[in-house]
Design a protein around this motif. Structure first.
Motif, PDB file in Angstrom:
ATOM      1  N   GLY A 110      38.425  54.970  42.771  1.00 15.23           N
ATOM      2  CA  GLY A 110      37.904  56.272  43.184  1.00 15.23           C
ATOM      3  C   GLY A 110      36.533  56.545  42.596  1.00 15.23           C
ATOM      4  N   ARG A 111      36.342  56.199  41.321  1.00 11.05           N
ATOM      5  CA  ARG A 111      35.019  56.366  40.700  1.00 11.05           C
ATOM      6  C   ARG A 111      33.976  55.499  41.393  1.00 11.05           C
ATOM      7  N   ILE A 112      34.370  54.283  41.745  1.00 14.70           N
ATOM      8  CA  ILE A 112      33.431  53.386  42.432  1.00 14.70           C
ATOM      9  C   ILE A 112      33.028  53.971  43.779  1.00 14.70           C
ATOM     10  N   TYR A 113      34.015  54.545  44.488  1.00 17.63           N
ATOM     11  CA  TYR A 113      33.730  55.147  45.797  1.00 17.63           C
ATOM     12  C   TYR A 113      32.803  56.354  45.661  1.00 17.63           C
ATOM     13  N   ILE A 114      33.074  57.204  44.685  1.00 17.07           N
ATOM     14  CA  ILE A 114      32.272  58.415  44.508  1.00 17.07           C
ATOM     15  C   ILE A 114      30.847  58.083  44.102  1.00 17.07           C
ATOM     16  N   SER A 115      30.709  57.178  43.129  1.00 14.85           N
ATOM     17  CA  SER A 115      29.381  56.869  42.602  1.00 14.85           C
ATOM     18  C   SER A 115      28.622  55.851  43.449  1.00 14.85           C
ATOM     19  N   GLY A 116      29.374  55.056  44.223  1.00 12.11           N
ATOM     20  CA  GLY A 116      28.726  54.003  44.992  1.00 12.11           C
ATOM     21  C   GLY A 116      28.201  52.888  44.110  1.00 12.11           C
ATOM     22  N   ARG A 117      28.765  52.789  42.889  1.00 14.49           N
ATOM     23  CA  ARG A 117      28.308  51.810  41.906  1.00 14.49           C
ATOM     24  C   ARG A 117      29.465  50.931  41.448  1.00 14.49           C
ATOM     25  N   PRO A 118      29.164  49.803  40.781  1.00 14.56           N
ATOM     26  CA  PRO A 118      30.223  49.000  40.153  1.00 14.56           C
ATOM     27  C   PRO A 118      30.954  49.814  39.085  1.00 14.56           C
ATOM     28  N   PRO A 119      32.053  49.294  38.532  1.00 13.08           N
ATOM     29  CA  PRO A 119      32.915  50.126  37.674  1.00 13.08           C
ATOM     30  C   PRO A 119      32.305  50.590  36.367  1.00 13.08           C
ATOM     31  N   VAL A 120      31.296  49.903  35.829  1.00 13.64           N
ATOM     32  CA  VAL A 120      30.734  50.272  34.522  1.00 13.64           C
ATOM     33  C   VAL A 120      29.272  50.668  34.682  1.00 13.64           C
ATOM     34  N   THR A 121      28.983  51.943  34.396  1.00 16.80           N
ATOM     35  CA  THR A 121      27.610  52.445  34.478  1.00 16.80           C
ATOM     36  C   THR A 121      27.189  53.204  33.228  1.00 16.80           C
ATOM     37  N   ASN A 122      28.145  53.641  32.408  1.00 18.92           N
ATOM     38  CA  ASN A 122      27.838  54.367  31.177  1.00 18.92           C
ATOM     39  C   ASN A 122      28.966  54.154  30.178  1.00 18.92           C
ATOM     40  N   LEU A 123      28.856  54.766  28.993  1.00 15.09           N
ATOM     41  CA  LEU A 123      29.871  54.567  27.957  1.00 15.09           C
ATOM     42  C   LEU A 123      31.245  55.046  28.406  1.00 15.09           C
ATOM     43  N   TYR A 124      31.282  56.176  29.113  1.00  8.88           N
ATOM     44  CA  TYR A 124      32.557  56.710  29.591  1.00  8.88           C
ATOM     45  C   TYR A 124      33.263  55.700  30.486  1.00  8.88           C
ATOM     46  N   SER A 125      32.543  55.197  31.466  1.00 10.16           N
ATOM     47  CA  SER A 125      33.163  54.244  32.396  1.00 10.16           C
ATOM     48  C   SER A 125      33.484  52.914  31.711  1.00 10.16           C
ATOM     49  N   SER A 126      32.717  52.562  30.660  1.00 12.99           N
ATOM     50  CA  SER A 126      33.027  51.323  29.939  1.00 12.99           C
ATOM     51  C   SER A 126      34.362  51.438  29.210  1.00 12.99           C
ATOM     52  N   ALA A 127      34.654  52.625  28.641  1.00 14.33           N
ATOM     53  CA  ALA A 127      35.948  52.824  27.973  1.00 14.33           C
ATOM     54  C   ALA A 127      37.096  52.701  28.968  1.00 14.33           C
ATOM     55  N   ILE A 128      36.915  53.278  30.140  1.00 12.51           N
ATOM     56  CA  ILE A 128      37.947  53.195  31.176  1.00 12.51           C
ATOM     57  C   ILE A 128      38.166  51.744  31.604  1.00 12.51           C
ATOM     58  N   PHE A 129      37.066  51.015  31.796  1.00 15.82           N
ATOM     59  CA  PHE A 129      37.180  49.635  32.274  1.00 15.82           C
ATOM     60  C   PHE A 129      37.747  48.721  31.195  1.00 15.82           C
ATOM     61  N   ILE A 130      37.372  48.946  29.941  1.00 11.31           N
ATOM     62  CA  ILE A 130      37.936  48.142  28.852  1.00 11.31           C
ATOM     63  C   ILE A 130      39.448  48.354  28.783  1.00 11.31           C
ATOM     64  N   GLY A 131      39.884  49.621  28.859  1.00 14.58           N
ATOM     65  CA  GLY A 131      41.319  49.901  28.863  1.00 14.58           C
ATOM     66  C   GLY A 131      42.015  49.231  30.029  1.00 14.58           C
ATOM     67  N   TRP A 132      41.418  49.320  31.190  1.00 17.24           N
ATOM     68  CA  TRP A 132      41.994  48.693  32.394  1.00 17.24           C
ATOM     69  C   TRP A 132      42.129  47.188  32.199  1.00 17.24           C
ATOM     70  N   SER A 133      41.106  46.564  31.644  1.00 17.69           N
ATOM     71  CA  SER A 133      41.108  45.117  31.452  1.00 17.69           C
ATOM     72  C   SER A 133      42.160  44.686  30.439  1.00 17.69           C
ATOM     73  N   VAL A 134      42.282  45.435  29.320  1.00 23.08           N
ATOM     74  CA  VAL A 134      43.259  45.069  28.298  1.00 23.08           C
ATOM     75  C   VAL A 134      44.677  45.226  28.836  1.00 23.08           C
ATOM     76  N   VAL A 135      44.933  46.303  29.571  1.00 23.85           N
ATOM     77  CA  VAL A 135      46.262  46.495  30.160  1.00 23.85           C
ATOM     78  C   VAL A 135      46.571  45.378  31.154  1.00 23.85           C
ATOM     79  N   PHE A 136      45.597  45.010  31.951  1.00 23.00           N
ATOM     80  CA  PHE A 136      45.784  43.916  32.907  1.00 23.00           C
ATOM     81  C   PHE A 136      46.116  42.614  32.177  1.00 23.00           C
ATOM     82  N   GLY A 137      45.363  42.332  31.117  1.00 23.90           N
ATOM     83  CA  GLY A 137      45.649  41.142  30.326  1.00 23.90           C
ATOM     84  C   GLY A 137      47.022  41.203  29.689  1.00 23.90           C
TER      85      GLY A 137
END
Length: 385
Positions: A110-137
């Motif tokens: 949803g964030r990617i759709y709204i921003s039209g950008r890849p998943p990481v663009t700032n510190l906030y989105s990096s925290a979300i993506f790091i959490g997503w990646s660790v959970v996936f792993g």
């Protein structure tokens, strides 16, 4: 140029809101909505309005906040699965984490759709993506090992990273305008994503290492007896899950495997960052604080792997070094931003230095305790070197 007919109404609505004139605000709001509904819209306008409506729904739902607290419940189920009824609690924890991961993923998309950008663009989105990646792993590791360890690690990481993201969103706006140098889809989708995956996998290895040390110090779980014997004496029905596998060796093997991925992503991400720097600033490397931080992660992960290859450390030593890797990554992720210098100074943040220092101190304490003589461990095993 001709002013859009709704502009005057919108300004009047904002003015009424600012002055606290409720009746006038409601009236102008109704007029504004009517103008929007009756106005002729291009296909682009319709797309923007649909995206705006989706963003409003997205913000009201608060998926990341919901997911963070659900991860707590999943972690409790994982912990209970170590005590009794593992077939019920560990499986329930795994599938609950998988379900929360779907919510986490949908919100990320949803964030990617709204921003039209890849998943990481700032510190906030990096925290979300790091959490997503660790959970996936964690889900992958749990599917392979079926020990319940990765369930606990994934749930803890999901909760902590999403709470960090919530703290970084204190100003309420997480869709910030990008700096000119960041306004590129290609490098955001390659360098930034890859380097963030390096952060995530290093953290995953560090969390596994921390769990190894805690179990070794506080329980006999990593002793010479098999995990089945240990589970039979202490955790009852759990023995039917782990069978005759050595619990400590399993965690150590997972830690080492994740560290290999961490080294790969960190190295490739750092090289891609140099290529981006050459494309944007005309030099591949300039010893910028952020560049140095990324290089330190690569060197640290390489050090841990080579120490293991050279038999300088075994399972316990690898776990201690992996825990220290958490401090290394945290400095690169947040610490260098506090310096406020260099070409990456647009990432400057305030108010996180004290939290960063506390976290680093906690990792140093855990690593120090892990270095206690093996005679002081409840798990007394020859591999604890």
């Amino acid at each position: 140029y001709d002013k859009p007919p709704a502009l005057g109404t919108f300004v009047a609505m904002i003015d009424a809101y600012d002055k606290g004139e409720v009746e006038k605000f409601n009236k102008t709001l109704a007029e504004y909505k009517q103008l929007l509904e009756t106005a002729e819209h291009t296909e682009e306008d319709a797309g923007l309005m649909a995206k705006t409506s989706f963003e409003a729904l997205y913000n009201r739902f608060g998926a990341f906040n919901l997911a963070s607290w659900l991860y707590v419940f999943a972690g409790v189920l994982a912990a209970l699965g170590w005590l009794f009824w593992p077939q019920v609690f560990q499986r329930a924890s795994f599938w609950m984490i998988a379900t929360i991961f779907v919510i986490h993923t949908a919100a990320l998309i949803g964030r990617i759709y709204i921003s039209g950008r890849p998943p990481v663009t700032n510190l906030y989105s990096s925290a979300i993506f790091i959490g997503w990646s660790v959970v996936f792993g964690g889900l992958i590791l749990e599917r392979i090992s079926k020990l319940g360890v990765a369930n606990l690690v994934g749930a803890a990481a999901g909760f902590m990273t999403l709470r960090i993201a919530d703290g970084l969103a204190s100003d309420g706006d997480t869709f910030v305008v990008l700096e000119a140098v960041l306004d590129t889809q290609f490098w955001l989708a390659t360098h930034v994503v890859c380097i963030t995956l390096g952060y995530a996998t290093t953290y995953l290895a560090g969390l596994l290492g921390m769990l190894y040390l805690i179990l070794g110090i506080c329980t006999p779980a990593l002793g010479k007896e098999t995990s089945e014997q240990f589970a039979g004496r202490f955790f009852g029905m759990w023995s039917s899950m782990v069978k005759d596998r050595n619990f400590g060796k399993e965690i150590a093997r997972m830690t080492y495997g994740v560290l290999c991925f961490a080294t790969f992503f960190s190295f490739v991400g750092t090289v891609l960052g140099g290529l981006w720097a050459d494309d944007s600033w005309g030099r591949f490397w300039g010893w910028d604080p952020k560049e140095n931080g990324a290089l330190i992660i690569v060197l640290w992960n390489a050090l841990v792997i080579h120490a293991r290859w050279g038999n300088l450390v075994k399972d316990r030593g690898t776990a201690v070094l992996a825990v220290l890797g958490n401090a290394v990554v945290s400095w690169s992720w947040f610490g260098v931003n506090e310096l406020g210098v260099g070409k990456h100074s647009y990432g400057f943040t305030e108010g996180v230095l004290a939290y960063l220092a506390l976290f680093v101190m906690s990792q140093l304490i855990v690593a120090s305790i892990g270095c206690l003589p093996k005679g002081m461990w409840m798990s007394k095993m020859d591999a604890l070197k």
